[in-house]
Scaffold this active site. Structure first.
Site, short mmCIF file in Angstrom:
data_model
loop_
_atom_site.label_atom_id
_atom_site.label_comp_id
_atom_site.label_asym_id
_atom_site.label_seq_id
_atom_site.Cartn_x
_atom_site.Cartn_y
_atom_site.Cartn_z
N GLU A 1 0.86 -1.18 0.00
CA GLU A 1 0.00 0.00 0.00
C GLU A 1 0.89 1.22 0.00
O GLU A 1 2.02 1.16 0.48
CB GLU A 1 -0.82 0.03 1.30
CG GLU A 1 -2.28 -0.22 1.11
CD GLU A 1 -3.01 -0.33 2.45
OE1 GLU A 1 -2.59 0.35 3.42
OE2 GLU A 1 -3.98 -1.09 2.52
N HIS B 1 7.40 20.39 4.94
CA HIS B 1 8.01 20.05 6.23
C HIS B 1 9.41 19.53 6.01
O HIS B 1 9.65 18.75 5.10
CB HIS B 1 7.21 18.95 6.94
CG HIS B 1 5.92 19.47 7.46
ND1 HIS B 1 5.01 18.68 8.08
CD2 HIS B 1 5.41 20.71 7.45
CE1 HIS B 1 3.97 19.42 8.42
NE2 HIS B 1 4.21 20.65 8.05
N VAL C 1 6.41 -6.91 -11.15
CA VAL C 1 5.35 -5.96 -10.81
C VAL C 1 4.44 -5.81 -12.03
O VAL C 1 4.93 -5.50 -13.11
CB VAL C 1 5.96 -4.59 -10.42
CG1 VAL C 1 4.85 -3.60 -10.06
CG2 VAL C 1 6.94 -4.74 -9.26
#
Lengths: 602, 374
Positions: free
Chosen positions: A231, A273, A299
């Site tokens: 994920e 950030h 993949v």
């Protein structure tokens, strides 16, 4: 068991929290895998202990329940897995305790929403003790033909269609628990099946990583290929890439990282950030898929050709076909069989007066809300539940009047006396009430049915009052409902007067008239042989049924079955409980009957 | 879609909370900070600004006294799997990225007491201020752990003439799963990400979602899109969306959405009705609706389909030119799929139905082919 295998056909587990359905699902899986022993050794249910009953195939078994992890571990030292169904609030402490035991080796944490610091602390405990955490926020995992964690892989039908009852050659690991089921299906269709499927959970810091499981798969000679479903987010996949680069994984890996769609989402602004620059790798699905592909992981271009890639790689391995064992048929659960109309059984009970299965209770077909909305009285409820009819208002009012009249008759009568003595002996309300009720019988309060029966019979036969009195005398029987210890013609019973007055409103009161004719005869013999309250209630009920067009058979049945004494029991319960509460309120001590009130004979 | 428990909070809240609590961890800090309303910030309040590719409305401002200071430092704490990392640089401020190599990293292993970590020797600061910074870092770290923080960044961090510390710029991110901290956070609000207004349909679904234990999600991506998704399950919904994008049709995708966690028939109906409403809005030529999902664990597929079927039936006149694809597995799926097939005949709409024997995302491929006239 080899170190790279977490589970075998002999694995036994503790289930933390009594979760009935997943426990049964684990046992059902065991059964179709033909395990010799169930995989659930014991249940840990904080605060409770004892036994839980479950099915192992067709047989019922008892699974011990312990209130503490330590007790369970002491009694079952061979169980090395704990499936933790604790909530996100208590999952930390229970998992930590399990990880610190000697014998529990693997802890699967199901809870979603655990604080990440708690999980990181558990990870450090696990590392120190050489233990494995699966989860949190997962369904768990399954070792085909060996061991199932909780609900993994869904229904038995699905498990059978994915051939999870026997080990295949594919090690599968994913973040998502929900998609594990789908992937077992894909692997069932495209390969010889799953050897082991693990869902590590969707948290940022899963207790064990995808890589850790892939390394186990690498070491396991039974596993010939590895499939992964990652994920976006986190850096799990980069650890796999590193291992692949270093040659720590040589078996073929087919993998897909989901979340490639995020690039078309209206994104959140990143205000730059500094954290993003601290050497962190890109967490997007596209970046990960590319990086995996670059090191030789297979993949696909999208999930759409994931199955084809898996099938291709599997075909290239040219593995001999697996032997297909016969799968025992799991007996249908009774509820499921009923749903499918596959089973029938005779019932043991019948009820014709009330039904509580719906949204609200029904009394003889009338829903509770209607009873309340339409101001049904207690008399109406008694008519429904006892006589299964709605009676006219004069009748229900009469029933209530009888209840009022018979509710109490002072503390000295046998029933009240017994209830009082029991209450003073410290007995509870129900016991004290019963003590009083048990005195009701032929001599006390129980003459209503008999009175009704005798007067009705005589009246229906057309016996004159004189004949009836004579017949009873010949048989040596007292006439039920006639006579009173205190009351007399000159000192009439007010209660009887009230009832007689009310009965004038009945369409028919021939039985009362008959009883009163009988009273005229008996009064000639003695002044106290009056129609008493039991007798009056008895005959008036017969008049009432007659007025309400009950059939002769119905009336006989009512009298026969003792309905009318029931009216007295119901009414007098009110008074008896009153006496019980009265005594308790007054804190009356234990009653002891005085010796001087007992005649002692040698 | 994937929910992230790490939540950014407003700078105002971050400063207020720090100032109110840091003394407990051994460092006194006084910060004067005020949140202001539109009367004070005329002209800027409510103004739409664009940052990157996102535009949004400015709604929150803070006002602070000007702090005269010398050096600007950079201080951050971040969490990693096995440790927290303290980042510090003497060269903070707007140019911090240019001086990135000057940042030092001090790892603090999880469960380690910060007092046992040697910070002094590693801090590239000289003079009296060094010890002050060290004790500030220690107090801040304890606060970080105790208040459920997952990221803190102070840039610039400065000292005034009285050597009082000021985090002039302050970013703070909390783990909203830290239920133990809820009391300490004291009703703190987690603001929505900057920018992005919700469509009424998105708002409606968000309200539905709030009211149920199930999960109902909807994001409109392109109201004129030709492919619309009505997908069960969080993981599966991402994969369907991925596949549309991976096959090159991301621009044609109308929405992202998901229903899961066993919603009841009524909830599923309202959710489906909303998605169908969007999908059929503005013509239906070439449009497709994908009713997808993986193999469900225990959700009764036939039951959840009932709500969707009701919504489809009610919208039948809008669906006449639309093509619908269904793919689903799990408990009772045969019955669910049969109901869908029968519905197609009943309302005379083309509904192609597939079960678990068909690859989950096959219907994405079919929908694209259909769209392209194959």
């Amino acid at each position: 068991m080899e170190n790279h295998n977490l589970f075998s056909r002999d694995t036994e587990a503790f289930i933390y929290n009594l979760k009935v359905a997943p426990i049964q699902r684990m046992l059902d899986f065991d059964y179709i895998c033909k395990r010799s022993k169930p995989s659930v050794a014991a249940i840990i249910n904080p605060g409770n202990s004892g036994y839980h009953k479950a099915f192992f195939g067709t047989k019922e078994i008892l699974i011990p329940v312990y209130s503490k992890i330590s007790d369970a571990v002491t009694a079952h030292s061979h169980a090395d897995v704990m499936v933790n169904f604790a909530s996100f609030r208590s999952a930390y402490s229970s998992s930590k305790e399990a990880l610190e035991t000697k014998t529990i080796r693997t802890v699967a944490i199901i809870a979603e929403g655990m604080p990440e610091r708690d999980v990181r602390q558990l990870i450090s405990v696990a590392k120190k003790n050489n233990k494995i955490i699966i989860g949190p926020a997962t369904v768990g995992g399954i070792a085909a033909g060996a061991f199932r964690i909780g609900n993994t892989a869904g229904t038995i039908e699905n498990i059978i269609s994915c051939k999870l009852y026997r080990a295949g050659s594919v090690g599968f690991v994913s973040k998502s628990g929900g998609l594990t089921n789908e992937m077992c299906n894909v692997l069932g269709r495209t390969t010889d099946g799953v050897y082991e499927a693990i869902a590590i959970g969707g948290d940022r810091y899963p207790g064990s990583t995808m890589l850790e499981h892939m390394l186990r798969f690498e070491q396991n000679p039974e596993i010939k290929m590895i499939v992964g479903l990652g994920e976006l987010g986190g850096d799990e996949e980069y650890a796999i890439i590193e291992a692949k680069k270093k040659g720590k994984i040589t078996k073929p890996i087919v993998m897909w990282v989901s979340g490639t769609c995020t690039k078309i989402f209206p994104g959140e602004v990143q205000f730059g950030h500094a954290g993003a620059k601290t050497g962190k790798l890109e967490e997007s699905a596209d970046a990960k898929n590319k990086a995996l592909r670059d090191v030789g992981v297979i993949v696909p271009n999208s999930f759409e050709d994931f199955d084809k890639k898996i099938a291709e790689v599997f075909a290239s391995l040219k593995l001999p076909a697996k032997k297909e064992p016969e799968v025992p048929k799991l007996p249908l659960d009774y509820d499921a069989a009923v749903k499918k109309s596959a089973v029938r059984k005779p019932t043991n009970f019948i009820s014709t007066i009330s039904d509580d299965r719906g949204d609200e209770p029904y009394y003889v077909g009338i829903p509770m809300s209607k009873l309340i909305e339409n101001n049904y009285s207690i008399g109406d409820v008694i008519s429904l539940l006892w006589f299964k009819k709605r009676l006219p208002e004069y009748a229900t009012k009469f029933i209530e009047m009888c209840i009022i009249i018979a509710a109490d008759h002072g503390p000295a009568v046998s029933g009240a006396h017994n209830a009082i003595v029991a209450a003073r002996a410290g007995k509870d309300t129900v016991s004290s009430l019963c003590s009083g009720l048990l005195t009701i019988g032929p001599r006390f309060g129980g003459a209503i049915d008999d009175a009704a029966r005798f007067f009705k019979e005589a009246c229906d036969k057309g016996l004159s009052a004189e004949q009836f009195v004579e017949d009873m005398k010949k048989q040596g029987m007292l006439i039920p409902g006639i006579g009173h210890r205190i009351k007399s013609a000159k000192n009439p019973d007010k209660r009887v007067e009230l009832l007689k007055e009310y009965a004038k409103s009945f369409p028919s009161h021939k039985y009362l008239d008959y009883a009163l004719a009988v009273e005229q005869v008996t009064l000639k013999k003695a002044d106290n042989l009056i129609l008493n309250v039991d007798g009056c209630i008895g005959v008036l009920f017969v008049d009432l049924f007659d007025s309400c067009k009950f059939s002769k058979e119905e009336i006989d049945e009512i009298v026969e079955l003792g309905y009318l004494n029931g009216i007295f029991v119901l009414a007098r319960s009110i008074g008896l409980m009153g006496h019980v509460f009265d005594q308790k309120r007054l804190k009356q001590p234990l009653y002891r009957h005085p010796w001087d009130d007992i005649l002692f004979l040698p | 879609m994937i929910s992230i428990p790490r939540k950014k909070i407003r700078e105002y809240d971050a400063k207020k909370m720090l100032a109110a609590n840091l003394a407990k961890y051994g460092y006194d800090i006084s910060l004067e900070v005020a949140k202001v309303d539109e009367h004070t910030i005329k002209g800027n309040m409510g103004k739409t600004v664009e940052i990157g590719s996102v535009s949004g409305v400015l709604t929150n401002f803070i006002i602070e006294p000007f702090v005269e200071h010398d050096n600007e430092y950079f201080l951050a704490i971040m969490s990693q799997r096995e440790e927290d990392i303290i980042l510090f640089s003497e060269k903070g401020g707007v140019d911090v990225e240019e001086h990135w190599h000057k940042i030092i990293q001090i790892p603090v292993p999880i469960n380690e007491n910060i007092e046992n970590i040697s910070i002094t020797t590693r801090l590239p600061v000289s003079g009296e201020r060094k010890e002050r910074i060290v004790s500030f870092i220690k107090a801040l770290y304890k606060y970080y752990v105790d208040f459920g923080c997952t990221y803190i960044e102070m840039n610039p961090l400065a000292f005034d003439k009285q050597e009082r510390v000021y985090p002039l710029g302050f970013v703070c991110e909390l783990d909203d799963c830290e239920h133990k901290c809820e009391g300490k956070w004291n009703g703190l609000e987690f603001p929505q990400p900057f920018g992005r207004k919700l469509y009424p349909q998105e708002k409606f679904v968000a309200e539905l979602d709030d009211k149920t234990g199930a999960s109902l999600k909807l994001t409109v991506l392109n109201p004129d899109g030709k492919i619309w998704l009505l997908v069960a399950g969080g993981g599966a919904s991402v994969i369907y969306t991925d596949t549309v994008v991976d096959l090159g049709y991301g621009k044609e995708l109308g929405n992202y959405g998901e229903y899961s966690g066993d919603p009841n028939e009524e909830e599923t109906y309202h959710y489906a009705k909303t998605v169908i409403g969007l999908a059929t809005n503005g013509g239906q030529e070439d449009r497709t609706l994908l009713i997808g999902g993986g193999v469900a664990n225990f959700t009764n597929v036939a039951n959840t389909f009932k709500g969707i079927i009701r919504a489809l039936r009610e919208s039948k006149e809008h669906l006449q030119k639309m093509k619908i694809f269904v793919r689903r597995g799990g408990p009772n799926y045969e019955e669910g799929l049969k109901m869908m097939r029968e519905l197609g005949n009943e309302i005379n709409v083309a509904i192609d139905v597939y079960g678990p024997e068909t690859h989950m995302t096959k219907i994405v491929d079919l929908a694209i082919k259909q769209m392209n006239g194959h």
